[in-house]
Write a protein that holds these residues in place. Sequence first.
Motif, short mmCIF file in Angstrom:
data_model
loop_
_atom_site.label_atom_id
_atom_site.label_comp_id
_atom_site.label_asym_id
_atom_site.label_seq_id
_atom_site.Cartn_x
_atom_site.Cartn_y
_atom_site.Cartn_z
N VAL A 1 0.84 -1.20 0.00
CA VAL A 1 0.00 0.00 0.00
C VAL A 1 0.87 1.25 0.00
CG1 VAL A 1 -1.67 1.32 1.35
CG2 VAL A 1 -1.96 -1.14 1.10
N ARG A 2 1.91 1.24 0.82
CA ARG A 2 2.76 2.43 0.90
C ARG A 2 3.48 2.69 -0.42
NH1 ARG A 2 6.43 3.36 6.02
NH2 ARG A 2 6.41 5.40 4.99
N ALA A 20 2.40 2.09 -3.37
CA ALA A 20 1.43 2.66 -4.31
C ALA A 20 1.07 4.10 -3.96
CB ALA A 20 0.17 1.79 -4.34
N ARG A 21 0.78 4.35 -2.69
CA ARG A 21 0.22 5.65 -2.31
C ARG A 21 1.26 6.71 -1.98
NH1 ARG A 21 -5.09 3.39 1.06
NH2 ARG A 21 -5.91 2.22 -0.73
N GLU A 22 2.48 6.28 -1.69
CA GLU A 22 3.52 7.24 -1.36
C GLU A 22 4.59 7.38 -2.43
OE1 GLU A 22 5.00 6.91 2.73
OE2 GLU A 22 3.24 5.70 3.21
N GLY A 56 3.94 5.86 -5.87
CA GLY A 56 3.39 5.65 -7.20
C GLY A 56 3.88 4.37 -7.85
N VAL A 74 -8.03 -1.46 -2.10
CA VAL A 74 -8.99 -0.39 -2.41
C VAL A 74 -10.42 -0.71 -1.95
CG1 VAL A 74 -7.63 0.35 -4.38
CG2 VAL A 74 -9.44 -1.33 -4.72
#
Length: 366
Positions: free
Chosen positions: A287-288, A290-292, A294, A342
């Motif tokens: 998750v990190r 992807a969200r931090e 890209g 998600v």
Amino acid sequence: MSIWKYADLLPPLAESHRISLGEGNTPLVRSRQIGPAAGIKNLFFKLESSNPTGSYKDRFAVAAVGHLLGAGKRAVLATSSGNAGSALAAVCAAAQIPCCLAITESAPEGKLRQMLAYGARLFRIRGFGPDAQVYDAVTQGLPQLAVEMGAAMQISAFCYAPLGMAGVQTISYELGEQLPGGMDHVFTQAGGGGLTLGVARGFERLLQEGQIDRGPAVHCVQPAGNDTIASALRQGAAWARECNCTTAIGGLQVPRVADGNETIASCRASGGNGYLIDDSSAYAAQVRLAREEGIFAEPAGATALAGMLDARERGELEADATVVCLVTGSGFKDEVSSARMVEAVGAPMMEDFNQFRQVCLEITGE
């Protein structure tokens, strides 16, 4: 660009057998968020997820099939939990030879569809993956079956396919060029240990050739539910250990020793250590990324980062160290884990553009 750029550092193979899909030459990107947040100034991600079929296994597959053709074989017989099968299937399609794969029972559907799209023949075997006895039955039966088929067995481990696995060493050759000032630590994920061993051997070769002045410490990160190598490495043991595999992280479910003994020796010689992480830590790292950053990785692809974060928390990484984490597979490989990331978000229906406009302004605080 392909791994054959490094043909002089690979086992000899005639140019006519050097198949390539454009594998290798993968990006090395500096962390913008995770590294600074952890107090690591120079954290980099090696994006093996950008290979043609979405994982580092393409390096193995082109070398394996090339040497298979050089030996006069005309079919591939292999096992896979997904990534190796997809890579072999794609290269076999390019070579126009059959590809028969024994698939782990829990292989993600997305990976199965990718293999099938390339024309491979797939066969799931009940219990294959976590069950050590089934694992033994499959891996011990394949060599004889390969003889009967006139095929070559290509399992992505040095103990089974050393010529193919030599292709994995090109990760280190690229890193040596991408960070000419050197690096201090490289974190790699491990199931049976082949990737970690390939990276460690790659740096050993560069040192032997005088192409680098110093090699990094190569660290082995495993899920706690597949602890064949990491604890033994940390505890100073010389031998890997078979285990009862309980991890749900696809691609890292190898309960037997495989390349474990050699991995321990090479990591220890480099100054590397072993790290065990919970499955939840791999999912959190996914998750990190992807969200931090890209970067869209599957759970196995994020496991090295989880190990690096553990090392930092233990105080085993210096703030000014140059650190590389391998991102070995794309998030598109595992639809279940992508859905998990998600599930609490969704995509609500807007009645019209004005409603959409209002929500967007609220998001930005306008």
